[in-house]
Motif scaffolding. Sequence first.
Motif, PDB file in Angstrom:
ATOM      1  N   MET A  20       0.812  -1.219   0.000  1.00 51.06           N
ATOM      2  CA  MET A  20       0.000   0.000   0.000  1.00 51.06           C
ATOM      3  C   MET A  20       0.841   1.262   0.000  1.00 51.06           C
ATOM      4  SD  MET A  20      -3.023  -1.127   0.073  1.00 51.06           S
ATOM      5  CE  MET A  20      -3.965   0.327   0.387  1.00 51.06           C
ATOM      6  N   SER A  21       1.929   1.249   0.781  1.00 53.58           N
ATOM      7  CA  SER A  21       2.734   2.467   0.854  1.00 53.58           C
ATOM      8  C   SER A  21       4.168   2.137   1.260  1.00 53.58           C
ATOM      9  CB  SER A  21       2.129   3.457   1.855  1.00 53.58           C
ATOM     10  OG  SER A  21       2.257   2.974   3.159  1.00 53.58           O
ATOM     11  N   VAL A  22       5.035   3.087   0.913  1.00 56.90           N
ATOM     12  CA  VAL A  22       6.407   3.025   1.405  1.00 56.90           C
ATOM     13  C   VAL A  22       6.526   4.176   2.380  1.00 56.90           C
ATOM     14  CG1 VAL A  22       8.842   2.949   0.787  1.00 56.90           C
ATOM     15  CG2 VAL A  22       7.130   2.365  -0.911  1.00 56.90           C
ATOM     16  N   GLU A  23       6.988   3.874   3.585  1.00 57.33           N
ATOM     17  CA  GLU A  23       7.012   4.898   4.625  1.00 57.33           C
ATOM     18  C   GLU A  23       8.411   5.108   5.176  1.00 57.33           C
ATOM     19  OE1 GLU A  23       2.777   5.287   6.618  1.00 57.33           O
ATOM     20  OE2 GLU A  23       4.126   4.097   7.815  1.00 57.33           O
ATOM     21  N   TYR A  24       8.858   6.352   5.170  1.00 57.75           N
ATOM     22  CA  TYR A  24      10.167   6.706   5.731  1.00 57.75           C
ATOM     23  C   TYR A  24       9.892   7.585   6.950  1.00 57.75           C
ATOM     24  CZ  TYR A  24      11.291   5.600   0.844  1.00 57.75           C
ATOM     25  OH  TYR A  24      11.381   5.001  -0.390  1.00 57.75           O
ATOM     26  N   THR A  25      10.315   7.121   8.107  1.00 55.20           N
ATOM     27  CA  THR A  25       9.973   7.845   9.337  1.00 55.20           C
ATOM     28  C   THR A  25      11.215   8.108  10.165  1.00 55.20           C
ATOM     29  OG1 THR A  25       8.000   6.445   9.355  1.00 55.20           O
ATOM     30  CG2 THR A  25       8.372   7.772  11.310  1.00 55.20           C
ATOM     31  N   ILE A  26      11.277   9.292  10.777  1.00 55.42           N
ATOM     32  CA  ILE A  26      12.314   9.469  11.799  1.00 55.42           C
ATOM     33  C   ILE A  26      11.648   9.883  13.106  1.00 55.42           C
ATOM     34  CG2 ILE A  26      14.249   9.975  10.242  1.00 55.42           C
ATOM     35  CD1 ILE A  26      13.992  12.849  10.710  1.00 55.42           C
ATOM     36  N   ILE A  27      12.166   9.343  14.194  1.00 53.16           N
ATOM     37  CA  ILE A  27      11.669   9.756  15.513  1.00 53.16           C
ATOM     38  C   ILE A  27      12.875  10.000  16.415  1.00 53.16           C
ATOM     39  CG2 ILE A  27       9.517   8.400  15.257  1.00 53.16           C
ATOM     40  CD1 ILE A  27      10.629   6.553  17.441  1.00 53.16           C
ATOM     41  N   PRO A  28      12.741  10.925  17.369  1.00 52.97           N
ATOM     42  CA  PRO A  28      13.864  11.164  18.285  1.00 52.97           C
ATOM     43  C   PRO A  28      14.157   9.883  19.063  1.00 52.97           C
ATOM     44  CG  PRO A  28      12.157  12.854  18.528  1.00 52.97           C
ATOM     45  CD  PRO A  28      11.587  11.791  17.645  1.00 52.97           C
ATOM     46  N   ALA A  29      15.418   9.497  19.126  1.00 54.08           N
ATOM     47  CA  ALA A  29      15.778   8.211  19.733  1.00 54.08           C
ATOM     48  C   ALA A  29      15.449   8.156  21.229  1.00 54.08           C
ATOM     49  CB  ALA A  29      17.258   7.931  19.495  1.00 54.08           C
ATOM     50  N   HIS A  30      15.463   9.319  21.899  1.00 50.89           N
ATOM     51  CA  HIS A  30      15.233   9.260  23.358  1.00 50.89           C
ATOM     52  C   HIS A  30      13.785   8.921  23.715  1.00 50.89           C
ATOM     53  CE1 HIS A  30      13.130  13.107  23.338  1.00 50.89           C
ATOM     54  NE2 HIS A  30      14.049  13.536  22.496  1.00 50.89           N
ATOM     55  N   CYS A  31      12.906   8.919  22.699  1.00 52.25           N
ATOM     56  CA  CYS A  31      11.490   8.646  22.980  1.00 52.25           C
ATOM     57  C   CYS A  31      11.220   7.181  23.286  1.00 52.25           C
ATOM     58  CB  CYS A  31      10.621   9.037  21.791  1.00 52.25           C
ATOM     59  SG  CYS A  31      10.711  10.770  21.478  1.00 52.25           S
ATOM     60  N   ILE A  32      12.018   6.324  22.703  1.00 47.36           N
ATOM     61  CA  ILE A  32      11.822   4.881  22.919  1.00 47.36           C
ATOM     62  C   ILE A  32      13.178   4.302  23.293  1.00 47.36           C
ATOM     63  CG2 ILE A  32      11.212   2.705  21.768  1.00 47.36           C
ATOM     64  CD1 ILE A  32       9.143   4.186  20.170  1.00 47.36           C
ATOM     65  N   PRO A  33      13.269   3.674  24.493  1.00 53.67           N
ATOM     66  CA  PRO A  33      14.586   3.280  25.006  1.00 53.67           C
ATOM     67  C   PRO A  33      15.350   2.316  24.093  1.00 53.67           C
ATOM     68  CG  PRO A  33      12.800   2.508  26.457  1.00 53.67           C
ATOM     69  CD  PRO A  33      12.194   3.422  25.462  1.00 53.67           C
ATOM     70  N   ASP A  34      14.630   1.436  23.392  1.00 54.73           N
ATOM     71  CA  ASP A  34      15.320   0.453  22.553  1.00 54.73           C
ATOM     72  C   ASP A  34      14.600   0.381  21.213  1.00 54.73           C
ATOM     73  OD1 ASP A  34      16.395  -1.741  21.303  1.00 54.73           O
ATOM     74  OD2 ASP A  34      16.316  -3.036  23.081  1.00 54.73           O
ATOM     75  N   ILE A  35      15.359   0.496  20.138  1.00 56.83           N
ATOM     76  CA  ILE A  35      14.739   0.497  18.805  1.00 56.83           C
ATOM     77  C   ILE A  35      13.956  -0.812  18.568  1.00 56.83           C
ATOM     78  CG2 ILE A  35      16.727  -0.447  17.525  1.00 56.83           C
ATOM     79  CD1 ILE A  35      16.077   1.648  15.319  1.00 56.83           C
ATOM     80  N   GLU A  36      14.402  -1.889  19.220  1.00 54.51           N
ATOM     81  CA  GLU A  36      13.712  -3.175  19.035  1.00 54.51           C
ATOM     82  C   GLU A  36      12.323  -3.199  19.668  1.00 54.51           C
ATOM     83  OE1 GLU A  36      14.464  -5.220  16.782  1.00 54.51           O
ATOM     84  OE2 GLU A  36      16.319  -4.127  16.386  1.00 54.51           O
ATOM     85  N   ASN A  37      12.006  -2.165  20.476  1.00 53.87           N
ATOM     86  CA  ASN A  37      10.635  -2.089  21.010  1.00 53.87           C
ATOM     87  C   ASN A  37       9.645  -1.708  19.911  1.00 53.87           C
ATOM     88  OD1 ASN A  37      11.959  -2.479  23.322  1.00 53.87           O
ATOM     89  ND2 ASN A  37      11.391  -0.547  24.332  1.00 53.87           N
ATOM     90  N   ILE A  38      10.176  -1.226  18.790  1.00 54.14           N
ATOM     91  CA  ILE A  38       9.277  -0.867  17.677  1.00 54.14           C
ATOM     92  C   ILE A  38       9.113  -2.111  16.823  1.00 54.14           C
ATOM     93  CG2 ILE A  38       8.855   0.701  15.748  1.00 54.14           C
ATOM     94  CD1 ILE A  38      11.065   2.509  17.030  1.00 54.14           C
ATOM     95  N   ASP A  39       7.884  -2.596  16.812  1.00 57.52           N
ATOM     96  CA  ASP A  39       7.659  -3.857  16.108  1.00 57.52           C
ATOM     97  C   ASP A  39       6.710  -3.612  14.935  1.00 57.52           C
ATOM     98  OD1 ASP A  39       7.684  -6.508  15.534  1.00 57.52           O
ATOM     99  OD2 ASP A  39       6.286  -7.084  17.102  1.00 57.52           O
ATOM    100  N   SER A  40       5.486  -4.102  15.022  1.00 59.32           N
ATOM    101  CA  SER A  40       4.615  -3.967  13.848  1.00 59.32           C
ATOM    102  C   SER A  40       3.962  -2.590  13.775  1.00 59.32           C
ATOM    103  CB  SER A  40       3.557  -5.059  13.844  1.00 59.32           C
ATOM    104  OG  SER A  40       2.857  -5.030  15.053  1.00 59.32           O
ATOM    105  N   SER A  41       3.808  -1.912  14.928  1.00 61.87           N
ATOM    106  CA  SER A  41       3.172  -0.589  14.889  1.00 61.87           C
ATOM    107  C   SER A  41       3.987   0.436  15.668  1.00 61.87           C
ATOM    108  CB  SER A  41       1.752  -0.672  15.469  1.00 61.87           C
ATOM    109  OG  SER A  41       1.284   0.618  15.789  1.00 61.87           O
TER     110      SER A  41
END
Length: 245
Positions: A149-170
């Motif tokens: 459906m779409s290609v999504e490029y996102t940036i978020i400040p790293a301090h918002c989520i302690p570990d990048i692996e916490n970002i999974d399907s959503s």
Amino acid sequence: MDNIANVIGALNDASREPLYKQLQKKLRSAIENGLLSPEDPLPAERDMAEAFGVSRITIRKALEELVREGLLTRRQGSGTFVANRVEKNFSHLTSFSEDMRSRGLTPSSKWLEKVESVVTPEEVMSYGLSPGMKIYRLSRLRFADGEPMSVEYTIIPAHCIPDIENIDSSLYEALSKEGLRPARALQRLRAVLLSKEQADLLKAAVNDPGLLVERRGFTKDGRIIEIAQSFYRGDTYDFVAELSG
Ligand code: 16G
């Protein structure tokens, strides 16, 4: 399908309106009125020409414009179909996963990039971020029921989520867990031509029409929480906004 001319109505030879225009009008209203539904295949050009008693050139001319408008889609080797458009309401701050589920579709994603990084000077300039800021760079190909459906490029400040692996399907689910789901967003919409990379990912052709939606999301207290660029195929998304005056 029954003879398509019986379904959507015959053309009028005596009319001054060109036959291909008449056919376009009939197809447009058949799609709008639900006589033809998303994903319905149209008969082969040859069969349509016979059904309407016109040349194949007339059929081709009528269909080409509707494909350009995104009402019909062509799939290589399998023919022309009524486009399956997803309506997205522009006034709600929802996530891709929620949007798809609310339509009874199953969301999924393929990670193209998921790294910790630092903002580029361009990003600092464009988005007013602090130089040297640590960010997560997330690029995903997003699917609904297995269809891209779409290609999504996102940036978020790293301090918002302690570990990048916490970002999974959503992403929004991960941000919600930190109490940082965007509370407000600015969105900008722009017509674009799909690049080779985007077209390949979205099963489209290079330079096909696409839609770029840029979202900048902010927390309740006004801090920027995401910058997302979503590229959609022009024929799969309808953006809808309810306006009051
Ligand atoms: C939507 C948002 C995007 C957000 C994503 C989160 C638009 C135009 N963009 O695609 O900004 O990052 O949803 O979805 O609606 P997720 O929680 O399923 O990862």
